[in-house]
Structures are given as C-alpha cells and as structure tokens.
Motif scaffolding. Sequence first.
Motif, PDB file in Angstrom:
ATOM      1  N   LEU A  45      69.661  74.458  62.900  1.00  0.00           N
ATOM      2  CA  LEU A  45      69.401  75.425  62.472  1.00  0.00           C
ATOM      3  C   LEU A  45      70.581  76.921  61.020  1.00  0.00           C
ATOM      4  CD1 LEU A  45      66.561  76.095  64.587  1.00  0.00           C
ATOM      5  CD2 LEU A  45      65.879  75.510  62.614  1.00  0.00           C
ATOM      6  N   ARG A  46      72.020  76.465  61.646  1.00  0.00           N
ATOM      7  CA  ARG A  46      72.820  77.337  61.626  1.00  0.00           C
ATOM      8  C   ARG A  46      72.684  78.388  62.121  1.00  0.00           C
ATOM      9  NH1 ARG A  46      74.647  75.940  55.045  1.00  0.00           N
ATOM     10  NH2 ARG A  46      74.382  73.980  55.561  1.00  0.00           N
ATOM     11  N   MET A  85      67.931  71.838  58.340  1.00  0.00           N
ATOM     12  CA  MET A  85      68.186  71.096  59.619  1.00  0.00           C
ATOM     13  C   MET A  85      69.401  70.160  59.158  1.00  0.00           C
ATOM     14  SD  MET A  85      65.634  72.027  61.194  1.00  0.00           S
ATOM     15  CE  MET A  85      64.998  71.571  62.828  1.00  0.00           C
ATOM     16  N   TYR A  86      70.299  70.829  58.379  1.00  0.00           N
ATOM     17  CA  TYR A  86      71.357  70.096  58.018  1.00  0.00           C
ATOM     18  C   TYR A  86      72.637  71.835  58.112  1.00  0.00           C
ATOM     19  CZ  TYR A  86      68.558  67.504  55.191  1.00  0.00           C
ATOM     20  OH  TYR A  86      67.691  66.467  54.607  1.00  0.00           O
ATOM     21  N   PRO A  87      73.740  71.488  59.274  1.00  0.00           N
ATOM     22  CA  PRO A  87      74.387  72.245  59.769  1.00  0.00           C
ATOM     23  C   PRO A  87      75.359  72.362  58.337  1.00  0.00           C
ATOM     24  CG  PRO A  87      74.329  69.693  61.123  1.00  0.00           C
ATOM     25  CD  PRO A  87      73.194  69.844  60.170  1.00  0.00           C
ATOM     26  N   ARG A  89      77.300  77.874  64.346  1.00  0.00           N
ATOM     27  CA  ARG A  89      78.054  77.523  63.084  1.00  0.00           C
ATOM     28  C   ARG A  89      79.708  77.167  63.395  1.00  0.00           C
ATOM     29  NH1 ARG A  89      75.427  80.061  58.440  1.00  0.00           N
ATOM     30  NH2 ARG A  89      77.222  78.714  57.418  1.00  0.00           N
TER      31      ARG A  89
END
Lengths: 794, 293
Positions: B43-44, B1-3, B47
Amino acid sequence: MIMEFPITPPIGDRVKRKETLRFVTGTGHYVDDLLPPGTLHAAFVRSSCAHARIKGVAVEAARAMPGVHAVFTGEDIAHQVKPLRVGGSSLLRQIKLYPLAVDKVRYYGEPLAVVVADNRYLAEDAVEAVSVDYSPLPVVIDPEAAMEPGAPIVHEDVGSNIVYKYHFATDGIDKVFQDADVVVRERIRSHRIAACPIEPRAYLAHYNKEEDSLTMWSATANPHSLRGRIGDILDFPEGKIRVIAPDVGGSFGVKIQTYQEELLLPYLSRELGRPIKWCETRVEHMRNGRHGRDQIHTIEMALKKDGTMLGIKDKIIADMGSTYTVDHSIMAAALYMTGVYQIQNYAVDAFGISTNKTTHGSLRGIGKADASYVLERLVDIAARELKLDPIDIRMKNFIPPEAFPYRNATGALYDSGQYQLALKRTAAMAGYEQRRKEQAELRKRGIYRGIGVALVMEPTSSSRIHATGGYASCRLRIDPSGAVTVFSSMGEQGQGHETTIAQIVASQTGIPFDKITVIHGDTLPTPYGFGTGSSRSSVVLMPSAWVAGKLMRDKILGIAARQLGVAPEKLEIGDGKVFVRENHQQSIAVMEIVRTAYGAIHLLPENMEPGLEVTGYFVNPNIDYAPDAKGRMNTFSSYPYAAVIAVVDVDVETGMIKIVKYATVHDCGNMINPQIVDTQQQGSIMQGIGAALYEELRYDEDGQLLTSTFMDYRLPSVEEVPELALEHIVTPNPFTPLGAKGAGETGMLGPPPALCNAVEDALSPLGVKIRETPLTPDRILNLIEQAQATSHHA
Amino acid sequence: MYPAAFEYLKARSVRDAIAFLKQHGDDAKLLAGGQSLVPMMKLRVARPKVLIDIHRIADLNYIREESGAIRLGAMTRHVQIEESSLIREKIPMLAEAASKIADTQVRNRGTIGGALVQADPCGDYGAVVLALNAQMKCVGQRGDRVIPATDFFTFAYSTALETDEILTEIVMPLPDKCSAGVYLKLEKVAGDFAIASAAVQLSLDSGGACNEVGIGVTGAGMVPQKALAVESLLRGKTMSSALIDQAGQLIQESAEPIEDLRGSAAYKKKALGAILRRAIREALQRADARKPS
Ligand SMILES: Cc1cc2nc3c(=O)[nH]c(=O)nc-3n(C[C@H](O)[C@H](O)[C@H](O)COP(=O)(O)OP(=O)(O)OC[C@H]3O[C@@H](n4cnc5c(N)ncnc54)[C@H](O)[C@@H]3O)c2cc1C
C-alpha cells in the motif's frame, strides 16, 4: 407459446463440471497470465478528492522518470476519443463519460491521468510524481441531501442530481388506502455493497500496426458489447477488433459493464504501438468497480384486518453514484415492489440520484434484491402490527399456482410458481412449529433466539428496449475429424457453461458429453450476443444450444435416412451410430455420416448443404418492447424464487449474531445440472449473508471511501457458513424448451430479509426495530439500548 | 499493491542482522513473516529502502521448556505455537491466541516476534504476554537486555525496542500447576482483528478463593493492557457472579477504546466487559478442575 419438455439425459444429471479441474489445479488462464512480447504496463493517477475542479495536472516529472514511455491526462485524450454512450432507458439523463476525467473529478479514485512504463512498479512510481492541482468543490454523499435545492451538482450539464424519474400508478390506488383497515409505513434502506470477484478487472490491449487491427483481452462478462463500444469511442472499424475474455474469475454483474480504463487501454496501444496491460488491484477495485444496492424506500402497505394485502405505495431514492451509465437498479425495484403477492393496486415514484460516490451498477440481484428486501421486511412489520404469524400472512396473500402466468400491477408476466408449497416445505425443513416452542423455552433462560421468514423472487433474463439482451445463440460444428465444438455467444465467469451446454448438445445429438468442447468469450469464433448477466444463461443461452443440437440432429438423421433408406423419424442416435429404432442392426456410424457431409456430398439428400455446422438462436420469451396504454410492460422473462427460514441467536451482551439454521427451498424450474444449481445457491446465499451481516461500503463526509481493503470490508469466509438446508421444487418455466428459469441470483436475495426478520423476532421481547443494515454487533447493541430507553420512558 | 523499490538483504545470523542494521540505520526494516510489513509496503504506507530478512535464522525458531519457563524464539510461527503440544499443555491460552490469528495462510508465515513488535492495538499476543508477565529478550549493538511485557508496548504500533535492536526471545514463566488459563476473542468474522479480547490465568486455593491471577486485555486502548485493578479486585477473593460483574464494570470504566469500523468506543467498552466476564468464568471452570483438594 407453451412448451413441452422432451428432456433426456445428460440434461438434469449431476455431471461433474468440465472446467473444475483447471481451476482447482491452478492451470486456468486469466488476463494476468498473458504477456505478449513488448508489453508495457499502465498505472492510473486517481483523484484524491471526491469532487473538485482540475486546475492543472503536472506530468513533466513523471515523463522523465526511468522506464516511462508516456503520460496522458484527460485533457490530452478528450479530443482523441468519443465519449462513452450511457445506456439504460430514455428516462435516464445523458452524461458524457471520457476514459479519463476532464475538467472535473466526481468521485474519490476517479482516473484522471495514466502512466505507461516498462513495468507496473515503475509506472506506479511515476504516478506518485504526477501532481494534480485541485480546486475542491462541496461534496454530496447522501442521496436525499443531493435532491435538495442548492445541493452541489455532480453533472452541471444535467443541471440536477435527479438524473432519473419514473412514476407509475394504477387507477384507484388512493381509494384502496382510504378504505383500508390498516396502513403500515416504513422507511427502509438497503446499504451499499461490493461484489468482490476473486479476480478484479484486468485488461490487455494489443494494436497491430501492420494489420491495423486490435485484440483486447478483458476480464469481461460482455465481450461482444465491449467490442462495439471500443469501436465506437475510438472510431475504429468494429470488424478489425477482436475481444477475448479468457478465464474470468467471477463477475457477479460488475464485469458486464464497460469501464473507463477498459476503453482507454486500446487507445493507448494504438498510440504507442505496443501491447498495454493493466490489472486492477483490490484497493482500486473497491474504489472503482461498480457498487450495488443503496436505495431508500419510503413504503406503505394497505391491508384488511384479516391480513389481506390491498395495495402498496412506494417512493424510491436510488443512489447511482457519480459517472452512472445504467438505470437497471431502479427499474428492477420499481416494477417488482408487489413481489409474490396478489396486489393489483400499486403506485411508485422512483428517483435516480447522482452523488459523489463510486458509480453504481449491476451486482447479483440488482434492484430486485432491494425490492424483495424492503417488501419482505414490510410484510413482517404488517404481520406484527396485525398479530399474525409471518407464515400465515404470506400464505394468505401469495399468488396461487393456478393464477400463472400472472401479470402483476406493472405488467410483469410471472411464468410460474408454487409459493405456498415452497414455504410449507421450508417450514417443515426448519421444524417451524417446534422452533417456536423452543424459542419460548429459550427466552425463559435469557437466550434470544429468532426465526425469520422470507419469500424472495428474482426476475431474471432482462431485455430492455434497444438492448441486445433479447436473444442468445450457439453455433455447433462437427468437423471432418469428428470433433464436436460449440461456440457460445455468452461467456462464463463461473456459471459452468462449458458443462451445461455440452449436456444439452449431448442430449439432443447423442454425441457423448466428454466429446463436446465449448468455446466462449471470444468475439472472433463465437456468434453475436449480449453478456452473461441477469441469470440469462439458462433462459436464453441454453435453449439456443438446444435449438442448435436439434438442427444438428435433424441433419445427421437426414443423411442417415438417405443412406439407410429409412424415414428419419425411425432413427435414433447412440453409441457413435445412427440406427433404426426397430432394428438396431441396421445402422451407420456417425463418423461415416461426417465423411459423407464433407467428402461424399453426392450422397447427401437433395438440397442439403455440405458440412456439419448449424447455428441455433433463441429469443427471450415474453418480453415487451413497448409499454401498453397504461404504461405496463414485462422486461424480464423468468421468475425463480426461494422460500427461506432463518433461525438465529442474538448475543445481547456483545451484539453478535449466530445463524443456527438456514433452510431454503428454491425453484428455478427444470435444472440442467442440479449440482451447479446447488453450488450457485450456496455461493449466492453466502454473498447474501455477507451483505446482511458484515459488508458495507462506507464513506466519510468528504467522500473518501473508508472500506477499500479486505481488512475494512470483511467478507464471510468458510467459517461463517451456517448449517444450510437447501432443497428444490421444480415448476417448469412454460416458455422455454428446457423449462428452466434463471438460477444465479435468487440465493443472494434471501439472507437480508430473512436475517433481519429473524433478529427482529429474537429481540421482539425488547421491542427492537431494525431499520438499517448490515446487522453489525455495534448496531445491534445500540438498538437494544434505544429500545430500552424508549420503554423506560413509556 | 506495488511496493516502492527496496534492497533485500538476507541475514544468516543475529550478528549478521545487527551488522546490517548498523550499516543501514533508519533506512532498514527487519523482515520476519512479512504479514504486517509486506501489506503495508504494497500500500506504500511503509517504504523501507532496505529489507533485512531474519525469518530464516534457525537460531530464532524454537519452543522449549527451560528453568521454569517456556522460551520461544522470536521467529517461531503462529502455526507452530498453535500446534505445539508443549504449549497446549503448559500455556493453553497462548495456543488459543495463536489459533485465532487471521487464517491458515497468515499463520503459516507470521511470527510471534513480528506480531509483538508490530504492536497492533488489536493484535492477539499482547494480552497473553501481559497476563503471564512474559519477558522480551532483545539484542542490539550495545548488547542484550530484557524488557518486561508491562514496559514493552508504548503506543499503537510502537514498542520499547530501539530501532537497532532485535527481539530474539519471549520468555513465559510457567504458571502454577493448579492454575488455568484461557484466551477469548470477540471478532466480527473468524480471523479478523479483535474487537476486544481477554487473557485470564488464575488458580484457586482449596477453599475456592482466587490465588494467583494474571489478566491482559486488548481493545481497551492504544496498547494491550494488563488489567491490574481487576487482578487486585479478584486476588484472594471467593468468586461470585457479583464479583465477576464488578470486574467487567471495572474494565469497562477504565477502557478508552479506539473507535473504528469494528465499532464505536461505547460499543467496544461493553464488548470488552462482556468478553472479560466470560473469560473469567471460563478460567474459573478450568481452574476448578485443578484446584488442590
Ligand atoms: C489478513 C491478516 C489478518 C491478520 N489478523 C491478525 C489477527 O487477527 N491477530 C493478530 O494478532 N495479528 C493478525 N495479523 C498480523 C499477523 O499476526 C502478523 O503475522 C504479525 O503482525 C507480524 O508478524 P510477521 O512475522 O509477519 O512480521 P513482519 O510483518 O515481517 O514484521 C512486522 C514488524 O515487526 C518488525 N519485526 C519483525 N520481527 C522483528 C524482530 N525480531 N525484532 C525487531 N523487529 C521485528 C518488522 O520490521 C516490522 O516492522 C494479520 C495479518 C494479516 C495479513
């Protein structure tokens, strides 16, 4: 030993929880709130295949990324650490489990490399730069397929996917089946679910080079065991490790086990000399947290025409997933398939199967939920076959109250119970008779209402051979300032120990509840003990607080007795004083006794140690540590249960199910705090409703998990809470000083059988039979259609 | 959960936003309430290199009645729509749809414009804008244009909007005074995306025959659909159970639902038929109370 219950307030009071305020105001402290200076952040490279050989892992590009401190692969660390020991019984085949996959990945999402960077964002960027060369292997997802010869093998060194086998049979089981009037058979599957604690896993490891010591903050339910495991795999002296579980946002079993990532972080911190943190994302949790249920039972019951149950034969196939570490789920099911009924003829063949799914493990009601679900479904099927009312057939076969303590066919010793009374009361609460009439009326109007009955029993407080679950302890200290602190061997993740332990100590010592602080979850100050699981707290931990309280009381009274010149038996504690029961004027302040214990020790009774510090232990009662000659043994020590009647309406146009009423009577013996028991039951029932109606972990054929977010794995919310009627009856556990049984799990066991029975009852005019769960609208409409197709054929 | 990393730009006006879009082209994404975009970034799956935040542009947040229509600024939040007394009175089906979206947290932030441009095949507003023949007003570098709802949804998660255009306003023509509408949604648990849903607006003449009718559905395919065939089936007819069943049958036959974890295509067809039948019945009941005597 049968106990007396000298229980006095505030034990039994609806005391407000001490911990509630900090949680509802957002001032709790979780691992993710901690950030020691210099902390680096880990992120994992996870397998995108469910089963593959690792040909190579290219990490150079990732190492060169900005902010990256290190990248390790499974290969890099395999020779630096020892593999994790697999727990469970000697029947479970051993595997070697490393913190990162070596040579081979066995499930989708398995960690195979780790990046450490200045922050999590940079670490995740670098994870994307790692490229893994896989040589894919055939995937096996279905446990029955995994048992076939020629199936892809998950663990080559075990040589078979059947990693666990258990057989048990009582003499004469076959004869019972030959002589029976009726035999009902069914194949019933409990589907795979996730516990979904609100806080996923979270770890922070801090190695201090100067002191050569390690502090590990973990959202664990099992700090002392974790400490031992870290020492073990790192070959690091356990005495130099401190594990701290700060506030933990729920466990439901999944945080009692030790995970690959959890063991890796201390290693990384020692290698890099910096604190290392990793907090799991929800997606990671769905893929890597332990899963639960997933058993296939092929079960048969022999009965007389009048509904008397004679015997049960079962074959259990339990999907244990890939990197399995325990066998509790199968054992807990296999030992309790006769449930709450007087059935002394029983046979079981149980198989634990390794597949390319996420590792299976503890989850609220582990194994016992599967057992009660399957059995309570089978009882309804038998009732229908014999045209008996589902309540009547149960009443006829329940173990009667006078038969307790009752030894079941496998040797389990049930402490106490009043099953008839519980079901009778539930029927009254639900208005059973009236509901049946109403059902007939509604059917005429095309409304499909169903009534489902179940009586579920939850063996709690397990202790297995070579496990440390056999006892718990509390240390109680009154310090020179008069502050009262209890150090508990077991932590809490929502159970309310800070409150219930204080209630017990207050009751024993007369020290006001508000003055008592409970410390838990930290291995440094707390005495040794196993983790919080199997609903053990009320069975072993609370009695240990009771023992500690009693020791303290005796010491205080002893000191007072000498000073007042009266026998200790004549004294009472209250209002900050010790006084003579017959003459309240003759008294001494508790603070005066504290000062004596620390500062005027010449006034202490002869041979009494200075200070006010005692440790209470309580041993899990009735546990057998070896089977008898016939293979029988008792591994759980208390047996709470709940009767349930669920009323549902099924919308036959859309397949939707509405719970009209959920009535339940629960018995966990004496309640230390009925408010906490109620909320445990409510939450637990909702978790069971989720399991029965909405939640399912689904894999595709390639072993990819399809349900890894809350968009796909739907939990019920407050809007799904039905009209819930919850009452208790109290049958004290005769084997613990508080008369309490486990209270954390029983609620979750009720909804799957009760709702399936209710839905099948609702759709009985259409001839629908339920064999699979969850009861999704899609599945319901399908079943209706199938039933109609067969009836048209006939 | 890290863009993945991105640059953040805050637009203070529509003109600002257009200029930013021109400058950054395909690298940029507009940020409205963030309730679809941010989860995808975490969730990438999405982007964007640049985020242009438009959700605080005050000029884009309003609900007003003007020349026979209700006009909503694209940045009006779900919660505002749900609670607006004007909408509850004039187009109840829109308030009903808004109230069925997700949970309070999402409704507090998510916007109608964002939801329409997101064009989730199971989103709630699609059926409503189609039933009411709404108009989408957009602004781009080359000027303004109006896209009718029927042309707006082109595929799952795609609309007729160009990448450098901004949806600014949704115009909902006010239904006839004696017409009534309803939005019904079939969902697995409260706040989930729809398995199927139906928006039905209709009026009855004094004889009880169906006069004006507009119907939109979700769950029939990749995009929300205007149920034209059902509309013409009902228009001018006196309502009966048989007719309503026929309407359900019609939608069921033409539907090509997407199979997913909420159900198989076969199931969703049946569910759609059922929900449409119910929506028509409910709309009829409401319209009956308003019909001219
Ligand atoms: C848990 C959850 C449950 C949900 N359940 C539902 C549901 O049941 N029903 C439902 O309908 N929706 C549901 N949603 C989606 C919700 O309605 C979102 O609010 C909506 O889809 C997006 O609106 P937003 O304002 O948050 O837009 P954002 O997420 O900010 O943007 C969405 C997309 O639209 C673009 N965009 C936004 N505004 C404009 C504009 N004015 N012009 C051009 N492009 C624009 C963005 O660039 C982006 O691509 C749910 C969301 C969540 C998180």
